[in-house]
Motif scaffolding. Structure first.
Motif, PDB file in Angstrom:
ATOM      1  N   UNK A   1      55.593  -5.308   8.285  1.00  9.34           N
ATOM      2  CA  UNK A   1      54.838  -5.659   7.138  1.00  9.34           C
ATOM      3  C   UNK A   1      56.089  -6.240   5.801  1.00  9.34           C
ATOM      4  N   UNK A   2      55.389  -7.594   5.425  1.00  3.91           N
ATOM      5  CA  UNK A   2      56.240  -8.593   4.190  1.00  3.91           C
ATOM      6  C   UNK A   2      56.786  -7.262   3.183  1.00  3.91           C
ATOM      7  N   UNK A   3      57.438  -8.141   2.730  1.00  2.10           N
ATOM      8  CA  UNK A   3      57.841  -7.618   1.053  1.00  2.10           C
ATOM      9  C   UNK A   3      56.424  -7.631   0.470  1.00  2.10           C
ATOM     10  N   UNK A   4      56.179  -8.450   0.235  1.00  7.74           N
ATOM     11  CA  UNK A   4      54.776  -8.235  -0.822  1.00  7.74           C
ATOM     12  C   UNK A   4      53.256  -7.511  -0.617  1.00  7.74           C
ATOM     13  N   UNK A   5      53.804  -7.275   0.532  1.00  5.58           N
ATOM     14  CA  UNK A   5      52.771  -6.375   1.250  1.00  5.58           C
ATOM     15  C   UNK A   5      53.185  -4.625   0.507  1.00  5.58           C
ATOM     16  N   UNK A   6      54.089  -4.939   1.254  1.00  7.52           N
ATOM     17  CA  UNK A   6      55.001  -3.677   0.980  1.00  7.52           C
ATOM     18  C   UNK A   6      55.178  -2.760  -0.718  1.00  7.52           C
ATOM     19  N   UNK A   7      55.521  -4.248  -1.027  1.00  5.51           N
ATOM     20  CA  UNK A   7      55.433  -4.282  -3.481  1.00  5.51           C
ATOM     21  C   UNK A   7      53.820  -3.812  -3.482  1.00  5.51           C
ATOM     22  N   UNK A   8      53.068  -3.954  -3.338  1.00  3.51           N
ATOM     23  CA  UNK A   8      51.019  -4.168  -3.616  1.00  3.51           C
ATOM     24  C   UNK A   8      50.947  -2.355  -2.939  1.00  3.51           C
ATOM     25  N   UNK A   9      51.462  -1.735  -2.094  1.00  2.15           N
ATOM     26  CA  UNK A   9      50.621  -0.584  -1.180  1.00  2.15           C
ATOM     27  C   UNK A   9      52.119  -0.099  -2.133  1.00  2.15           C
ATOM     28  N   UNK A  10      52.663   0.332  -2.566  1.00  8.81           N
ATOM     29  CA  UNK A  10      53.200   1.046  -3.329  1.00  8.81           C
ATOM     30  C   UNK A  10      52.837   1.625  -4.346  1.00  8.81           C
ATOM     31  N   UNK A  11      52.621   0.505  -4.678  1.00  7.90           N
ATOM     32  CA  UNK A  11      52.155   0.144  -6.206  1.00  7.90           C
ATOM     33  C   UNK A  11      50.448   0.392  -6.912  1.00  7.90           C
ATOM     34  N   UNK A  12      49.950   0.369  -5.455  1.00  7.60           N
ATOM     35  CA  UNK A  12      48.345   0.772  -5.315  1.00  7.60           C
ATOM     36  C   UNK A  12      48.410   2.438  -5.357  1.00  7.60           C
ATOM     37  N   UNK A  13      49.315   2.542  -4.478  1.00  3.64           N
ATOM     38  CA  UNK A  13      49.151   4.422  -3.905  1.00  3.64           C
ATOM     39  C   UNK A  13      48.516   4.983  -5.239  1.00  3.64           C
ATOM     40  N   UNK A  14      48.020   6.134  -5.201  1.00  7.21           N
ATOM     41  CA  UNK A  14      47.758   6.953  -5.781  1.00  7.21           C
ATOM     42  C   UNK A  14      48.534   8.171  -6.726  1.00  7.21           C
TER      43      UNK A  14
END
Length: 101
Positions: A1-14
């Motif tokens: 998983x890319x760093x950008x994807x990891x940041x996006x996923x954690x920031x989007x988690x409810x």
């Protein structure tokens, strides 16, 4: 998983609490934390500070801010670092001053 994807996923988690540091209308850092009320535990998933703004107390301010809800409920701190040992020790040392671990 890319760093950008990891940041996006954690920031989007409810279930993620997100705080952002801003300087002159620019984002210079953020911290992502999850609180688990069922076991009075909190996890800081990510802390990031722009290299041009490091060593100014932003990361320490994030640590202290995240420790406040844990102090109120007598919670535990989980430190999970995907960084160097030196950075992990800095995080641990910061939390030792705010929450007993």
């Amino acid at each position: 998983m890319s760093q950008q994807k990891a940041v996006e996923d954690i920031c989007a988690a409810e279930d993620t609490n997100l705080w952002v540091a801003i300087d002159a209308d620019s984002t210079v850092g953020f911290v992502a934390m999850k609180l688990h009320s069922e076991d009075s535990m909190g996890e800081i998933y990510m802390v990031a500070v722009d290299p041009d703004f490091q060593c100014r107390g932003i990361g320490s301010a994030f640590d202290e801010h995240c420790a406040q809800p844990l102090n109120l409920c007598g919670g535990k701190v989980g430190i999970r670092c995907g960084v160097s040992n030196r950075q992990q020790e800095n995080v641990k040392r910061s939390f030792e001053h705010t929450v007993p671990i």
